[in-house]
Scaffold this active site. Sequence first.
Site, PDB file in Angstrom:
ATOM      1  N   GLY A  12      78.243 -13.859  20.748  1.00 51.95           N
ATOM      2  CA  GLY A  12      78.114 -14.705  19.554  1.00 51.95           C
ATOM      3  C   GLY A  12      78.430 -13.852  18.342  1.00 51.95           C
ATOM      4  N   TYR A  13      77.883 -14.243  17.206  1.00 53.16           N
ATOM      5  CA  TYR A  13      78.177 -13.495  15.969  1.00 53.16           C
ATOM      6  C   TYR A  13      77.733 -12.039  16.096  1.00 53.16           C
ATOM      7  N   ASN A  37      79.484 -12.102  28.591  1.00 56.29           N
ATOM      8  CA  ASN A  37      79.225 -13.423  28.008  1.00 56.29           C
ATOM      9  C   ASN A  37      79.405 -14.485  29.090  1.00 56.29           C
ATOM     10  N   VAL A  81      73.775 -13.609  32.056  1.00 60.10           N
ATOM     11  CA  VAL A  81      72.643 -12.676  32.153  1.00 60.10           C
ATOM     12  C   VAL A  81      71.441 -13.442  32.708  1.00 60.10           C
ATOM     13  N   GLU A 170      73.541 -31.297   8.341  1.00 58.06           N
ATOM     14  CA  GLU A 170      75.000 -31.125   8.497  1.00 58.06           C
ATOM     15  C   GLU A 170      75.547 -32.089   9.554  1.00 58.06           C
ATOM     16  N   ASP A 297      69.882 -13.969  16.487  1.00 62.06           N
ATOM     17  CA  ASP A 297      68.707 -14.856  16.553  1.00 62.06           C
ATOM     18  C   ASP A 297      67.608 -14.366  17.490  1.00 62.06           C
ATOM     19  N   ALA A 314      73.829 -16.891  10.966  1.00 62.95           N
ATOM     20  CA  ALA A 314      75.018 -16.100  11.322  1.00 62.95           C
ATOM     21  C   ALA A 314      75.220 -14.996  10.293  1.00 62.95           C
ATOM     22  N   GLN A 315      74.945 -15.345   9.048  1.00 63.07           N
ATOM     23  CA  GLN A 315      75.119 -14.370   7.957  1.00 63.07           C
ATOM     24  C   GLN A 315      74.355 -13.083   8.263  1.00 63.07           C
TER      25      GLN A 315
HETATM   26  P1  FAD Z   1      75.044 -17.058  19.103  1.00 62.84           P
HETATM   27  O1  FAD Z   1      76.108 -17.138  18.069  1.00 62.84           O
HETATM   28  O2  FAD Z   1      74.393 -18.308  19.515  1.00 62.84           O
HETATM   29  O3  FAD Z   1      75.670 -16.337  20.372  1.00 62.84           O
HETATM   30  C1  FAD Z   1      74.987 -16.123  21.563  1.00 62.84           C
HETATM   31  C2  FAD Z   1      76.009 -15.878  22.656  1.00 62.84           C
HETATM   32  O4  FAD Z   1      75.344 -15.515  23.844  1.00 62.84           O
HETATM   33  C3  FAD Z   1      76.846 -17.114  22.980  1.00 62.84           C
HETATM   34  O5  FAD Z   1      78.200 -16.766  23.086  1.00 62.84           O
HETATM   35  C4  FAD Z   1      76.301 -17.577  24.332  1.00 62.84           C
HETATM   36  O6  FAD Z   1      77.277 -18.218  25.127  1.00 62.84           O
HETATM   37  C5  FAD Z   1      75.874 -16.247  24.936  1.00 62.84           C
HETATM   38  N1  FAD Z   1      74.836 -16.383  25.938  1.00 62.84           N
HETATM   39  C6  FAD Z   1      73.659 -17.072  25.832  1.00 62.84           C
HETATM   40  N2  FAD Z   1      72.928 -16.930  26.940  1.00 62.84           N
HETATM   41  C7  FAD Z   1      73.650 -16.152  27.772  1.00 62.84           C
HETATM   42  C8  FAD Z   1      73.410 -15.632  29.085  1.00 62.84           C
HETATM   43  N3  FAD Z   1      72.299 -15.900  29.753  1.00 62.84           N
HETATM   44  N4  FAD Z   1      74.365 -14.858  29.641  1.00 62.84           N
HETATM   45  C9  FAD Z   1      75.516 -14.555  28.967  1.00 62.84           C
HETATM   46  N5  FAD Z   1      75.777 -15.006  27.741  1.00 62.84           N
HETATM   47  C10 FAD Z   1      74.864 -15.795  27.135  1.00 62.84           C
HETATM   48  N6  FAD Z   1      74.149 -19.750  10.029  1.00 62.84           N
HETATM   49  C11 FAD Z   1      74.755 -19.375   8.872  1.00 62.84           C
HETATM   50  O7  FAD Z   1      74.592 -18.228   8.439  1.00 62.84           O
HETATM   51  N7  FAD Z   1      75.550 -20.228   8.162  1.00 62.84           N
HETATM   52  C12 FAD Z   1      75.815 -21.480   8.586  1.00 62.84           C
HETATM   53  O8  FAD Z   1      76.542 -22.227   7.931  1.00 62.84           O
HETATM   54  C13 FAD Z   1      75.215 -21.907   9.819  1.00 62.84           C
HETATM   55  N8  FAD Z   1      75.498 -23.134  10.295  1.00 62.84           N
HETATM   56  C14 FAD Z   1      74.975 -23.508  11.497  1.00 62.84           C
HETATM   57  C15 FAD Z   1      75.338 -24.768  11.998  1.00 62.84           C
HETATM   58  C16 FAD Z   1      74.834 -25.192  13.216  1.00 62.84           C
HETATM   59  C17 FAD Z   1      75.233 -26.528  13.756  1.00 62.84           C
HETATM   60  C18 FAD Z   1      73.944 -24.347  13.945  1.00 62.84           C
HETATM   61  C19 FAD Z   1      73.410 -24.817  15.269  1.00 62.84           C
HETATM   62  C20 FAD Z   1      73.595 -23.112  13.459  1.00 62.84           C
HETATM   63  C21 FAD Z   1      74.107 -22.670  12.227  1.00 62.84           C
HETATM   64  N9  FAD Z   1      73.794 -21.405  11.697  1.00 62.84           N
HETATM   65  C22 FAD Z   1      74.369 -21.000  10.519  1.00 62.84           C
HETATM   66  C23 FAD Z   1      72.946 -20.470  12.451  1.00 62.84           C
HETATM   67  C24 FAD Z   1      73.842 -19.527  13.281  1.00 62.84           C
HETATM   68  O9  FAD Z   1      74.757 -20.250  14.037  1.00 62.84           O
HETATM   69  C25 FAD Z   1      73.008 -18.633  14.214  1.00 62.84           C
HETATM   70  O10 FAD Z   1      72.040 -17.955  13.452  1.00 62.84           O
HETATM   71  C26 FAD Z   1      73.962 -17.645  14.919  1.00 62.84           C
HETATM   72  O11 FAD Z   1      74.782 -18.332  15.825  1.00 62.84           O
HETATM   73  C27 FAD Z   1      73.185 -16.552  15.653  1.00 62.84           C
HETATM   74  O12 FAD Z   1      74.107 -15.651  16.203  1.00 62.84           O
HETATM   75  P2  FAD Z   1      73.816 -14.916  17.597  1.00 62.84           P
HETATM   76  O13 FAD Z   1      74.913 -13.933  17.799  1.00 62.84           O
HETATM   77  O14 FAD Z   1      72.415 -14.446  17.609  1.00 62.84           O
HETATM   78  O15 FAD Z   1      73.865 -16.076  18.666  1.00 62.84           O
HETATM   79  P1  NAD Z   2      65.147 -25.454  10.742  1.00 59.83           P
HETATM   80  O1  NAD Z   2      63.934 -24.791  11.222  1.00 59.83           O
HETATM   81  O2  NAD Z   2      65.822 -24.953   9.524  1.00 59.83           O
HETATM   82  O3  NAD Z   2      64.840 -27.007  10.504  1.00 59.83           O
HETATM   83  C1  NAD Z   2      64.172 -27.788  11.460  1.00 59.83           C
HETATM   84  C2  NAD Z   2      63.561 -29.008  10.785  1.00 59.83           C
HETATM   85  O4  NAD Z   2      62.952 -29.819  11.784  1.00 59.83           O
HETATM   86  C3  NAD Z   2      62.472 -28.632   9.772  1.00 59.83           C
HETATM   87  O5  NAD Z   2      62.749 -29.280   8.556  1.00 59.83           O
HETATM   88  C4  NAD Z   2      61.194 -29.145  10.436  1.00 59.83           C
HETATM   89  O6  NAD Z   2      60.232 -29.586   9.504  1.00 59.83           O
HETATM   90  C5  NAD Z   2      61.719 -30.312  11.279  1.00 59.83           C
HETATM   91  N1  NAD Z   2      60.851 -30.672  12.407  1.00 59.83           N
HETATM   92  C6  NAD Z   2      60.139 -29.825  13.211  1.00 59.83           C
HETATM   93  N2  NAD Z   2      59.462 -30.537  14.151  1.00 59.83           N
HETATM   94  C7  NAD Z   2      59.766 -31.839  13.939  1.00 59.83           C
HETATM   95  C8  NAD Z   2      59.372 -33.047  14.587  1.00 59.83           C
HETATM   96  N3  NAD Z   2      58.550 -33.050  15.632  1.00 59.83           N
HETATM   97  N4  NAD Z   2      59.860 -34.210  14.113  1.00 59.83           N
HETATM   98  C9  NAD Z   2      60.710 -34.231  13.054  1.00 59.83           C
HETATM   99  N5  NAD Z   2      61.106 -33.119  12.386  1.00 59.83           N
HETATM  100  C10 NAD Z   2      60.644 -31.934  12.839  1.00 59.83           C
HETATM  101  O7  NAD Z   2      66.153 -25.438  11.981  1.00 59.83           O
HETATM  102  P2  NAD Z   2      67.691 -25.805  12.119  1.00 59.83           P
HETATM  103  O8  NAD Z   2      68.115 -26.818  11.116  1.00 59.83           O
HETATM  104  O9  NAD Z   2      67.877 -26.087  13.571  1.00 59.83           O
HETATM  105  O10 NAD Z   2      68.418 -24.431  11.750  1.00 59.83           O
HETATM  106  C11 NAD Z   2      68.245 -23.277  12.585  1.00 59.83           C
HETATM  107  C12 NAD Z   2      68.645 -22.039  11.802  1.00 59.83           C
HETATM  108  O11 NAD Z   2      70.043 -22.089  11.523  1.00 59.83           O
HETATM  109  C13 NAD Z   2      67.955 -21.932  10.457  1.00 59.83           C
HETATM  110  O12 NAD Z   2      67.666 -20.600  10.185  1.00 59.83           O
HETATM  111  C14 NAD Z   2      68.981 -22.435   9.477  1.00 59.83           C
HETATM  112  O13 NAD Z   2      68.845 -21.835   8.182  1.00 59.83           O
HETATM  113  C15 NAD Z   2      70.280 -22.011  10.128  1.00 59.83           C
HETATM  114  N6  NAD Z   2      71.352 -22.922   9.740  1.00 59.83           N
HETATM  115  C16 NAD Z   2      72.013 -22.648   8.580  1.00 59.83           C
HETATM  116  C17 NAD Z   2      72.987 -23.518   8.153  1.00 59.83           C
HETATM  117  C18 NAD Z   2      73.724 -23.211   6.868  1.00 59.83           C
HETATM  118  O14 NAD Z   2      73.496 -22.171   6.274  1.00 59.83           O
HETATM  119  N7  NAD Z   2      74.639 -24.079   6.442  1.00 59.83           N
HETATM  120  C19 NAD Z   2      73.304 -24.654   8.904  1.00 59.83           C
HETATM  121  C20 NAD Z   2      72.596 -24.903  10.077  1.00 59.83           C
HETATM  122  C21 NAD Z   2      71.609 -24.031  10.482  1.00 59.83           C
END
Ligand code: FAD
Ligand code: NAD
Length: 401
Positions: A12-13, A37, A81, A170, A297, A314-315
Site C-alpha cells: 500500500g502507501y 503483497n 501474509v 466521499e 494504518d 495515506a498522507q
Molecule cells: P493500504 O494502502 O491499505 O495498503 C495495505 C496493503 O497491504 C494493500 O496493498 C493490501 O492488499 C496488502 N495486504 C493486506 N493484507 C495482506 C496480507 N494478509 N498479505 C499480503 N498483503 C496484504 N488518506 C489520505 O491521506 N487522503 C485521502 O484523500 C484519503 N482518502 C481515502 C478514501 C477512501 C475511500 C479510504 C477508504 C481511505 C482514504 N484515506 C485517505 C486513508 C488511506 O487510504 C489509508 O490511510 C492508507 O491507505 C493507509 O496506507 P497503508 O499503506 O497503511 O495501507
Molecule cells: P472515520 O473514523 O473518520 O469516520 C467514521 C464515522 O462513522 C464517524 O463519523 C463515526 O461517528 C461514524 N460511526 C461510527 N459508528 C457508527 C454507527 N454505529 N452508526 C453510524 N455512524 C457511526 O473513518 P473513515 O471515514 O472510514 O476514514 C478512515 C480514515 O481514513 C480516517 O483517518 C480518515 O481521515 C481517512 N480518510 C481521509 C480522507 C481524506 O482525507 N479525503 C478520505 C477518506 C478517509
Amino acid sequence: MNKPKILILGAGYGGMITASRLQKSTVAKDADITLVNKHNYHYQTTWLHEPAAGTLHHDQTRMKIDSVIDTSKINFIKDTVVEIKPEEKRVLLKDTELEYDYLVIGLGWVSETFGIPGVEDHAYSIRSVNSVRLIREHIEYQFANYNRSEEKEEGALTFVVAGAGFTGVEFVGEMTERIPELCEEYDIPRDKVRLVSVEAAPTALPGFDEELVEYAMNVLESRGAEFLINMPIKEVREDGVLLNDDTEIKSNTIVWTTGIRGNPIVEDSGFEAMRGRVKVEKDMRAPGHDDVFIVGDCALIINEETNRPYPPTAQIAIQQAYTVANNLKSLVEGKADMEEFKPDIKGTVASLGGKEAIGVVGSRKLFGNSASVMKKMIDNRYLYLLGGMPLVLKKGKLKMF
Ligand code: FAD
Ligand code: NAD
C-alpha cells in the site's frame, strides 16, 4: 558476507513508498529486499470510493507492482501474509515462509465493526479493488432488476451509507453523481431512489471545520442525499439497518464506513496494539522489537499537541515510509542513529463528487472547484512520488477543471 534481508509486508502507501525509497538508495545493493503483497498490483485506497460508486473504472486506481518497482533490485512475491513470528524472525505466507533481518509491516486496515451484529454478514466495505467491484456490480444490479421484478422490494433502491466520516461522505458524493446516470440507463424515476447517510455523532465529519461541513451537506442534499445525524446504527440485517431509536430502514445495500482498525494479523502475531494499531517508537519501530518497523494504518502515533492519535491517512503513511527507509539505510550501514518521525500534516481535502470538494490546506479553507482541483493535484502528486511524470500521465487525474 551475507547481505541483510529486508522484508516488506504489504504494497500500500506505506510499503510501496518504503520499497521505492530503498530501491533508489545504496540499500538496494547492500541488502536483499523482498516485498510481499496479496495482489500483483498496487491500488490507491484513497480513490476507492469512485470505482465503488462506478464513477471511475477500477483499473485507473491500480498499477502492476513490477511497473513501478524495479524487480531486479527488489524481489516481489505475490502471496498472502498469514502470521508474523517476531521471536523467530519469520513470516508465514499462504504458500511459503520467509526469514528476515529487518521487517516492515505495512498491511493496512480492516473496517471497524464495533462488534455491531450483522455488519460482517450483510454490509459492504470500501476496502480493495475486489470489494469495490462487488459494490459497483451490486448497486447496478439493484437498478437492472427493479423494472423487471413484479414485486418492488422496499429496500431495492435505498442505499444506506453507515458513517459520515470522510470515506462515507466521499462515497455519498460519488453516488449523488452516479444515481442520475443509473436512473437514466434503467428507466427509473429519480424519486424512487434513496441515498441515506447515517451518522452516530452529532455532526457529519466530526471534528472538521463546521462551515465546510455545512457546505458539504448542502451540496450533497441538493443532489438528493439524506442525512440522519446523531443516529447510531445498532444492527445490520439482510434487508436493512436498525437505528438506535428502533426505526428500521429497509435496504439491500449497506456500505459500512464507520472507521478502521489495523490489520488483525499484527495483533494476532503478538504485537501489543490498540484497535489493531501498534503505538510505535519515535523511529517507527515496534516497542521491544528493534528489527521491526510498522508503517501506515497499522502504526499509531500520538499527536502531542492534542494527546490523541493522528488519524490514519495515506498522507501520514507516505511520510512515515520516508523515515522507515532512512532508518533501514542507517541499520544496513551499521549506524546507530535513528531518524525520528515528525509528521508534517499539510491539511485535509475531501471530494464531494463531480467538481465539488472541501478542504483545509495550511490555514486556508477551500471549497467548490478550487478544492476539487486541489484534491486532484494531491492524487497526482502521489503518483509523481511513486513513478514520476510517466505514471502521472498514465494513471493521473488530468482533467482538472
Ligand atoms: P493500504 O494502502 O491499505 O495498503 C495495505 C496493503 O497491504 C494493500 O496493498 C493490501 O492488499 C496488502 N495486504 C493486506 N493484507 C495482506 C496480507 N494478509 N498479505 C499480503 N498483503 C496484504 N488518506 C489520505 O491521506 N487522503 C485521502 O484523500 C484519503 N482518502 C481515502 C478514501 C477512501 C475511500 C479510504 C477508504 C481511505 C482514504 N484515506 C485517505 C486513508 C488511506 O487510504 C489509508 O490511510 C492508507 O491507505 C493507509 O496506507 P497503508 O499503506 O497503511 O495501507
Ligand atoms: P472515520 O473514523 O473518520 O469516520 C467514521 C464515522 O462513522 C464517524 O463519523 C463515526 O461517528 C461514524 N460511526 C461510527 N459508528 C457508527 C454507527 N454505529 N452508526 C453510524 N455512524 C457511526 O473513518 P473513515 O471515514 O472510514 O476514514 C478512515 C480514515 O481514513 C480516517 O483517518 C480518515 O481521515 C481517512 N480518510 C481521509 C480522507 C481524506 O482525507 N479525503 C478520505 C477518506 C478517509
